[in-house]
Design a protein around this motif. Structure first.
Motif, PDB file in Angstrom:
ATOM      1  N   PHE A   1      57.085  39.758  10.603  1.00 18.49           N
ATOM      2  CA  PHE A   1      57.766  40.341   9.283  1.00 18.49           C
ATOM      3  C   PHE A   1      56.537  40.630   8.846  1.00 18.49           C
ATOM      4  O   PHE A   1      55.651  40.338   8.486  1.00 18.49           O
ATOM      5  CB  PHE A   1      58.692  39.294   7.987  1.00 18.49           C
ATOM      6  CG  PHE A   1      59.621  38.179   9.048  1.00 18.49           C
ATOM      7  CD1 PHE A   1      59.973  39.191   9.917  1.00 18.49           C
ATOM      8  CD2 PHE A   1      60.545  36.928   7.890  1.00 18.49           C
ATOM      9  CE1 PHE A   1      61.168  38.340  10.556  1.00 18.49           C
ATOM     10  CE2 PHE A   1      61.299  37.049   8.524  1.00 18.49           C
ATOM     11  CZ  PHE A   1      61.898  37.091   9.544  1.00 18.49           C
TER      12      PHE A   1
ATOM     13  N   ARG B   1      63.765  36.927   3.380  1.00 17.96           N
ATOM     14  CA  ARG B   1      63.214  36.662   4.868  1.00 17.96           C
ATOM     15  C   ARG B   1      63.591  35.649   5.107  1.00 17.96           C
ATOM     16  O   ARG B   1      64.317  35.623   6.553  1.00 17.96           O
ATOM     17  CB  ARG B   1      61.458  36.515   4.385  1.00 17.96           C
ATOM     18  CG  ARG B   1      60.916  37.404   4.682  1.00 17.96           C
ATOM     19  CD  ARG B   1      58.995  37.271   4.401  1.00 17.96           C
ATOM     20  NE  ARG B   1      58.942  35.585   3.999  1.00 17.96           N
ATOM     21  CZ  ARG B   1      58.106  36.163   2.209  1.00 17.96           C
ATOM     22  NH1 ARG B   1      58.191  37.654   1.411  1.00 17.96           N
ATOM     23  NH2 ARG B   1      58.018  35.048   1.910  1.00 17.96           N
TER      24      ARG B   1
ATOM     25  N   CYS C   1      63.196  48.832   6.781  1.00 14.74           N
ATOM     26  CA  CYS C   1      63.901  48.935   5.328  1.00 14.74           C
ATOM     27  C   CYS C   1      64.230  50.396   5.376  1.00 14.74           C
ATOM     28  O   CYS C   1      63.277  51.143   6.044  1.00 14.74           O
ATOM     29  CB  CYS C   1      63.375  47.993   5.095  1.00 14.74           C
ATOM     30  SG  CYS C   1      63.189  46.360   5.129  1.00 14.74           S
TER      31      CYS C   1
ATOM     32  N   LEU D   1      61.050  43.598   2.109  1.00 12.86           N
ATOM     33  CA  LEU D   1      60.240  41.994   3.211  1.00 12.86           C
ATOM     34  C   LEU D   1      59.764  40.658   2.243  1.00 12.86           C
ATOM     35  O   LEU D   1      59.256  40.277   2.951  1.00 12.86           O
ATOM     36  CB  LEU D   1      60.552  42.315   4.410  1.00 12.86           C
ATOM     37  CG  LEU D   1      61.715  43.128   5.213  1.00 12.86           C
ATOM     38  CD1 LEU D   1      60.842  42.882   6.846  1.00 12.86           C
ATOM     39  CD2 LEU D   1      63.227  41.887   5.380  1.00 12.86           C
TER      40      LEU D   1
ATOM     41  N   PHE E   1      57.826  36.632  16.680  1.00 16.84           N
ATOM     42  CA  PHE E   1      58.108  37.883  15.582  1.00 16.84           C
ATOM     43  C   PHE E   1      56.914  38.252  14.610  1.00 16.84           C
ATOM     44  O   PHE E   1      56.138  37.133  14.142  1.00 16.84           O
ATOM     45  CB  PHE E   1      59.920  37.252  14.650  1.00 16.84           C
ATOM     46  CG  PHE E   1      59.282  35.777  13.802  1.00 16.84           C
ATOM     47  CD1 PHE E   1      59.397  35.525  12.169  1.00 16.84           C
ATOM     48  CD2 PHE E   1      59.141  34.826  14.416  1.00 16.84           C
ATOM     49  CE1 PHE E   1      58.422  35.031  12.245  1.00 16.84           C
ATOM     50  CE2 PHE E   1      58.924  33.235  13.428  1.00 16.84           C
ATOM     51  CZ  PHE E   1      58.338  33.981  11.741  1.00 16.84           C
TER      52      PHE E   1
ATOM     53  N   LEU F   1      66.984  36.547   6.844  1.00 15.34           N
ATOM     54  CA  LEU F   1      66.854  37.365   8.081  1.00 15.34           C
ATOM     55  C   LEU F   1      66.383  36.017   9.129  1.00 15.34           C
ATOM     56  O   LEU F   1      67.020  36.141  10.209  1.00 15.34           O
ATOM     57  CB  LEU F   1      65.258  38.001   7.531  1.00 15.34           C
ATOM     58  CG  LEU F   1      64.496  39.149   8.900  1.00 15.34           C
ATOM     59  CD1 LEU F   1      65.709  40.351   8.896  1.00 15.34           C
ATOM     60  CD2 LEU F   1      64.038  39.827   8.798  1.00 15.34           C
ATOM     61  N   ALA F   2      65.309  35.186   8.676  1.00 10.83           N
ATOM     62  CA  ALA F   2      64.936  34.684   9.721  1.00 10.83           C
ATOM     63  C   ALA F   2      65.730  33.453  10.075  1.00 10.83           C
ATOM     64  O   ALA F   2      66.437  33.557  11.200  1.00 10.83           O
ATOM     65  CB  ALA F   2      64.124  33.705   8.827  1.00 10.83           C
TER      66      ALA F   2
ATOM     67  N   HIS G   1      58.780  45.803   7.189  1.00 14.94           N
ATOM     68  CA  HIS G   1      59.937  46.912   9.131  1.00 14.94           C
ATOM     69  C   HIS G   1      59.650  45.201   9.351  1.00 14.94           C
ATOM     70  O   HIS G   1      59.087  44.277   8.937  1.00 14.94           O
ATOM     71  CB  HIS G   1      58.924  47.470   9.811  1.00 14.94           C
ATOM     72  CG  HIS G   1      57.555  47.857  10.358  1.00 14.94           C
ATOM     73  ND1 HIS G   1      56.418  47.945   9.107  1.00 14.94           N
ATOM     74  CD2 HIS G   1      56.860  47.032  11.060  1.00 14.94           C
ATOM     75  CE1 HIS G   1      55.208  47.310   9.883  1.00 14.94           C
ATOM     76  NE2 HIS G   1      55.853  47.059  10.740  1.00 14.94           N
ATOM     77  N   LEU G   2      59.964  44.787  10.774  1.00 14.41           N
ATOM     78  CA  LEU G   2      59.842  43.876  11.757  1.00 14.41           C
ATOM     79  C   LEU G   2      59.910  43.912  13.034  1.00 14.41           C
ATOM     80  O   LEU G   2      59.919  44.968  13.289  1.00 14.41           O
ATOM     81  CB  LEU G   2      60.667  42.658  11.386  1.00 14.41           C
ATOM     82  CG  LEU G   2      61.959  42.858  11.362  1.00 14.41           C
ATOM     83  CD1 LEU G   2      62.815  41.796  12.686  1.00 14.41           C
ATOM     84  CD2 LEU G   2      62.744  42.511  10.140  1.00 14.41           C
TER      85      LEU G   2
END
Length: 124
Positions: free
Chosen positions: A63, A40, A27, A34, A61, A43-44, A67-68
């Motif tokens: 989260f 979230r 971010c 997040l 993934f 985003l998913a 950041h991710l």
């Protein structure tokens, strides 16, 4: 830039057919964004839609608050990684900005570039 430094990081990407790719992004200013369930979830869904559009399978993934990490498998010989990432990030940014405006959040100011070429731009 005057001192010879580049504005953005230059990352060399390599791809061999059937390679997995580990993609990480943060971010803006690593501000915790997040932790919100709606963000979230958006985003998913963005990751799913971008994967369908650009033919990337999501393998794993993580989260984190700011950041991710994504582990993806592109199905094309010349994957459009930049386009995939744009389609993951942009819908979330638009959604988040609308939410911040609707709730009159002070975070909106922290996510707006204060000066320079991008002055006034909302960052995600």
């Amino acid at each position: 830039m005057k001192d010879g430094r580049q504005k953005y990081k230059t990352i060399k990407h390599y791809h061999e057919p059937s390679d997995l790719h580990e993609l990480t992004f943060s971010c803006y200013r690593r501000i915790t964004q997040l932790t919100n369930h709606e963000i979230r979830e958006k985003l998913a869904r963005s990751i799913d839609l971008a994967g369908e559009k650009w033919r990337f399978s999501l393998v794993a993934f993580v989260f984190m608050p700011e950041h991710l990490h994504l582990l993806v498998w592109p199905h094309d010989d010349q994957p459009a990684i930049d386009d995939y990432l744009r389609d993951v990030k942009l819908p979330v940014s638009v959604f988040q900005k609308a939410q911040l405006i609707a709730h009159r959040s002070r975070l909106l100011q922290r996510l707006t570039v204060p000066s320079g070429v991008d002055r006034g731009q909302f960052r995600r």
